[in-house]
Design a protein around this motif. Structure first.
Motif, PDB file in Angstrom:
ATOM      1  N   SER A 211     -36.250  40.972 -19.622  1.00  0.00           N
ATOM      2  CA  SER A 211     -37.044  42.181 -19.834  1.00  0.00           C
ATOM      3  C   SER A 211     -38.273  41.859 -20.659  1.00  0.00           C
ATOM      4  CB  SER A 211     -36.203  43.229 -20.567  1.00  0.00           C
ATOM      5  OG  SER A 211     -35.846  42.754 -21.864  1.00  0.00           O
ATOM      6  N   ALA A 212     -39.250  42.779 -20.642  1.00  0.00           N
ATOM      7  CA  ALA A 212     -40.464  42.584 -21.436  1.00  0.00           C
ATOM      8  C   ALA A 212     -40.131  42.452 -22.911  1.00  0.00           C
ATOM      9  CB  ALA A 212     -41.418  43.753 -21.195  1.00  0.00           C
ATOM     10  N   GLU A 213     -39.138  43.223 -23.388  1.00  0.00           N
ATOM     11  CA  GLU A 213     -38.755  43.159 -24.801  1.00  0.00           C
ATOM     12  C   GLU A 213     -38.151  41.801 -25.154  1.00  0.00           C
ATOM     13  OE1 GLU A 213     -38.234  47.415 -23.297  1.00  0.00           O
ATOM     14  OE2 GLU A 213     -37.751  45.380 -22.600  1.00  0.00           O
ATOM     15  N   LEU A 214     -37.289  41.275 -24.268  1.00  0.00           N
ATOM     16  CA  LEU A 214     -36.673  39.979 -24.550  1.00  0.00           C
ATOM     17  C   LEU A 214     -37.695  38.853 -24.429  1.00  0.00           C
ATOM     18  CD1 LEU A 214     -34.258  38.313 -25.273  1.00  0.00           C
ATOM     19  CD2 LEU A 214     -33.516  38.381 -22.877  1.00  0.00           C
ATOM     20  N   LEU A 215     -38.607  38.934 -23.463  1.00  0.00           N
ATOM     21  CA  LEU A 215     -39.656  37.919 -23.352  1.00  0.00           C
ATOM     22  C   LEU A 215     -40.501  37.861 -24.625  1.00  0.00           C
ATOM     23  CD1 LEU A 215     -40.834  38.453 -19.673  1.00  0.00           C
ATOM     24  CD2 LEU A 215     -39.796  36.366 -20.592  1.00  0.00           C
ATOM     25  N   ALA A 216     -40.827  39.034 -25.171  1.00  0.00           N
ATOM     26  CA  ALA A 216     -41.602  39.062 -26.415  1.00  0.00           C
ATOM     27  C   ALA A 216     -40.833  38.400 -27.550  1.00  0.00           C
ATOM     28  CB  ALA A 216     -41.961  40.499 -26.769  1.00  0.00           C
ATOM     29  N   ALA A 217     -39.514  38.645 -27.606  1.00  0.00           N
ATOM     30  CA  ALA A 217     -38.697  38.015 -28.641  1.00  0.00           C
ATOM     31  C   ALA A 217     -38.635  36.503 -28.448  1.00  0.00           C
ATOM     32  CB  ALA A 217     -37.295  38.610 -28.638  1.00  0.00           C
ATOM     33  N   LEU A 218     -38.542  36.057 -27.207  1.00  0.00           N
ATOM     34  CA  LEU A 218     -38.518  34.623 -26.933  1.00  0.00           C
ATOM     35  C   LEU A 218     -39.838  33.971 -27.302  1.00  0.00           C
ATOM     36  CD1 LEU A 218     -36.621  34.535 -23.503  1.00  0.00           C
ATOM     37  CD2 LEU A 218     -35.715  34.057 -25.787  1.00  0.00           C
ATOM     38  N   ASP A 219     -40.949  34.649 -27.012  1.00  0.00           N
ATOM     39  CA  ASP A 219     -42.251  34.129 -27.438  1.00  0.00           C
ATOM     40  C   ASP A 219     -42.311  33.984 -28.955  1.00  0.00           C
ATOM     41  OD1 ASP A 219     -43.687  33.642 -25.063  1.00  0.00           O
ATOM     42  OD2 ASP A 219     -44.121  35.769 -24.806  1.00  0.00           O
ATOM     43  N   GLU A 220     -41.708  34.934 -29.652  1.00  0.00           N
ATOM     44  CA  GLU A 220     -41.666  34.851 -31.114  1.00  0.00           C
ATOM     45  C   GLU A 220     -40.820  33.663 -31.573  1.00  0.00           C
ATOM     46  OE1 GLU A 220     -40.078  37.548 -34.904  1.00  0.00           O
ATOM     47  OE2 GLU A 220     -40.597  38.523 -33.005  1.00  0.00           O
ATOM     48  N   LEU A 257     -32.312  38.871 -32.444  1.00  0.00           N
ATOM     49  CA  LEU A 257     -31.874  39.201 -31.087  1.00  0.00           C
ATOM     50  C   LEU A 257     -31.064  40.489 -31.038  1.00  0.00           C
ATOM     51  CD1 LEU A 257     -30.922  35.627 -29.795  1.00  0.00           C
ATOM     52  CD2 LEU A 257     -32.945  36.990 -29.206  1.00  0.00           C
ATOM     53  N   THR A 258     -30.343  40.810 -32.091  1.00  0.00           N
ATOM     54  CA  THR A 258     -29.564  42.058 -32.091  1.00  0.00           C
ATOM     55  C   THR A 258     -30.446  43.290 -32.198  1.00  0.00           C
ATOM     56  OG1 THR A 258     -29.226  41.898 -34.484  1.00  0.00           O
ATOM     57  CG2 THR A 258     -27.513  40.961 -33.057  1.00  0.00           C
ATOM     58  N   THR A 259     -31.714  43.109 -32.559  1.00  0.00           N
ATOM     59  CA  THR A 259     -32.632  44.250 -32.676  1.00  0.00           C
ATOM     60  C   THR A 259     -33.484  44.451 -31.433  1.00  0.00           C
ATOM     61  OG1 THR A 259     -34.390  42.908 -33.671  1.00  0.00           O
ATOM     62  CG2 THR A 259     -32.763  43.885 -35.164  1.00  0.00           C
ATOM     63  N   VAL A 260     -33.351  43.570 -30.435  1.00  0.00           N
ATOM     64  CA  VAL A 260     -34.198  43.639 -29.231  1.00  0.00           C
ATOM     65  C   VAL A 260     -33.574  44.599 -28.219  1.00  0.00           C
ATOM     66  CG1 VAL A 260     -35.142  42.334 -27.298  1.00  0.00           C
ATOM     67  CG2 VAL A 260     -35.046  41.297 -29.578  1.00  0.00           C
ATOM     68  N   ALA A 261     -34.346  45.520 -27.724  1.00  0.00           N
ATOM     69  CA  ALA A 261     -33.857  46.441 -26.690  1.00  0.00           C
ATOM     70  C   ALA A 261     -33.716  45.687 -25.378  1.00  0.00           C
ATOM     71  CB  ALA A 261     -34.837  47.603 -26.531  1.00  0.00           C
ATOM     72  N   ASP A 262     -32.493  45.596 -24.879  1.00  0.00           N
ATOM     73  CA  ASP A 262     -32.250  44.856 -23.633  1.00  0.00           C
ATOM     74  C   ASP A 262     -31.278  45.632 -22.754  1.00  0.00           C
ATOM     75  OD1 ASP A 262     -32.662  42.530 -21.979  1.00  0.00           O
ATOM     76  OD2 ASP A 262     -30.627  41.895 -22.495  1.00  0.00           O
ATOM     77  N   ASP A 263     -31.400  46.939 -22.794  1.00  0.00           N
ATOM     78  CA  ASP A 263     -30.499  47.818 -22.053  1.00  0.00           C
ATOM     79  C   ASP A 263     -31.249  48.355 -20.840  1.00  0.00           C
ATOM     80  OD1 ASP A 263     -28.393  49.320 -21.257  1.00  0.00           O
ATOM     81  OD2 ASP A 263     -28.655  50.892 -22.761  1.00  0.00           O
ATOM     82  N   HIS A 264     -31.094  47.665 -19.704  1.00  0.00           N
ATOM     83  CA  HIS A 264     -31.811  48.056 -18.484  1.00  0.00           C
ATOM     84  C   HIS A 264     -30.852  48.065 -17.295  1.00  0.00           C
ATOM     85  CE1 HIS A 264     -35.804  47.763 -20.383  1.00  0.00           C
ATOM     86  NE2 HIS A 264     -35.315  46.708 -21.015  1.00  0.00           N
TER      87      HIS A 264
END
Length: 418
Positions: A211-220, A257-264
């Motif tokens: 997801s866009a949210e997880l990709l942003a976290a991975l970039d971080e 990672l526990t704060t990233v929205a990944d519910d899709h």
């Protein structure tokens, strides 16, 4: 352009080399005949491939334990279809005594075209068909973000160029670029090393994830000095996406990672493991959920179609790798599937020990080509499983094989539905 006469002379010279190699090896008493025959057969395949249009060079290599590699270098601006021709020639070639046969193809870079590296096991049947993988690679090498494109057993990878990796969000940029290109199958593994670091990043990008949210976290995570490796796999062969992070500070990574929205929905939530390079216990959890919590198991109605899909995958895998047309399958605790097949080779007239050993070796070679790794032995049983960072065959988590008084017994287990 090589003159026709020059090409004829080169071809004649290569034939002479093959003939000379055959005659020399025939008189060499220290080289076993089976290996001699294999070297000559592999050299013949390489010569046949060399004569195909678009091929700049081809040669063969025979290693220990019957490992054969045919190397091919294509013309920089040639079509990748020449690799499919080479693969077809290799599949059809008689290579006596060969246990592992691999086609290694290199395509140099050209203006507007990234280089391509291909490593394809002979007759590999997992993943997308090889010609389709070549078409996708030909598309990917034209994408601006590509520094190199790879095909390994029909799985696609793309190494990012320096301009993209130097940007603020390389993975987000790469996902947007790949999802915007028609004709690119899903997923594609995006790889790169952040500039001026030893960190490695390998993330599978599919149409619907990450997801866009997880990709942003991975970039971080890629710019954090405590993170040394990031590996993300999509759902091929497992029940949910998996994220593995090697870091000096697992607690900090887990908190992020526990704060990233990944519910899709209906896409399953991504599972993660944050760990150090040592053998310390990892922190395992699910993206977007508290670390102490657990993703509840799906209701039976939701698990049923997943388990049915796993059973179909397991039956197909046994048929493909062991020619087992009949298998007994059962569900364990409503969460996983196990299928068992007996190969009663000793019930067939004329069966010899060599026949059974050859069948055993052929099955395990097929498992290796499919992406499984040989691990422990227990009470005469060989246990095979998917590698930690290699997508294995769909639906298969563990495979077992052993000899019996009737012949050979093989069993396979699916991942656990969570």
């Amino acid at each position: 352009m090589v003159p026709l006469l020059h090409r004829f002379v080169i071809g004649a010279a290569l034939l002479c080399v093959v003939a000379l190699l055959s005659s020399v090896l025939a008189g060499c008493s220290q080289l076993p005949d089976p290996k001699r025959d294999l070297i000559v057969a592999a050299a013949k395949v390489a010569f046949d491939v060399r004569t195909q249009p678009g091929v700049a060079a081809a040669w063969s290599e025979v290693g220990d334990a019957g490992r054969v590699t045919v190397h091919v270098r294509l013309q920089p601006e040639g079509e990748l279809r020449a690799a499919a021709t080479a693969a077809a020639a290799l599949d059809a070639a008689p290579l006596p005594g060969a246990e592992e046969v691999t086609l290694a193809v290199a395509v140099p870079a050209a203006p507007g075209l990234a280089p391509v590296e291909i490593s394809q096991a002979r007759a590999h049947q997992d993943g997308m068909p090889f010609p389709a993988a070549l078409e996708a690679a030909d598309t990917l090498r034209r994408v601006a973000i590509a520094a190199e494109v790879g095909i390994t057993s029909s799985a696609l990878s793309l190494r990012l160029d320096d301009h993209t990796t130097a940007g603020p969000s390389p993975l987000t940029t790469a996902a947007a670029a790949l999802r915007g290109v028609a004709g690119v199958p899903s997923p594609v593994t995006v790889e790169y090393r952040p500039r001026d670091s030893s960190r490695s990043v390998s993330v599978e990008v599919a149409d619907d994830g990450p997801s866009a949210e997880l990709l942003a976290a991975l970039d971080e995570l890629t710019v954090r000095p405590d993170v040394s490796r990031i590996v993300h796999h999509e759902q091929r062969g497992q029940d949910r996406p998996l994220l593995d992070v090697q870091t000096d500070d697992p607690e900090a990574v887990a908190r992020l990672l526990t704060t990233v929205a990944d519910d899709h929905p209906p896409r399953p939530r991504t599972a993660f493991s944050a760990h150090t390079a040592t053998n310390a216990p990892p922190l395992n959890g699910y993206v977007g959920l508290p670390l102490a919590g657990a993703d509840p198991p799906p209701p039976a109605a939701e698990a049923a179609p997943i388990l049915a899909s796993y059973e179909a995958d397991l039956r197909a895998f046994l048929l493909r790798t062991a020619e087992a047309g009949t298998a007994t399958c059962s569900v364990t605790d409503g969460r996983s599937v196990q299928c068992l097949a007996e190969l009663p080779l000793w019930h067939e007239a004329g069966t010899t020990t060599e026949d059974v050993e050859a069948c055993f070796a052929a099955i395990t070679a097929a498992w290796r080509h499919a992406g499984l790794t040989s691990g422990e032995r227990a009470l005469g049983t060989e246990i095979w499983s998917r590698g930690p960072h290699v997508p294995g065959p769909a639906g298969v988590d563990v495979a077992r094989i052993r000899g019996t008084t009737d012949g050979i017994r093989v069993s396979v287990e699916s991942p656990t539905v969570r």
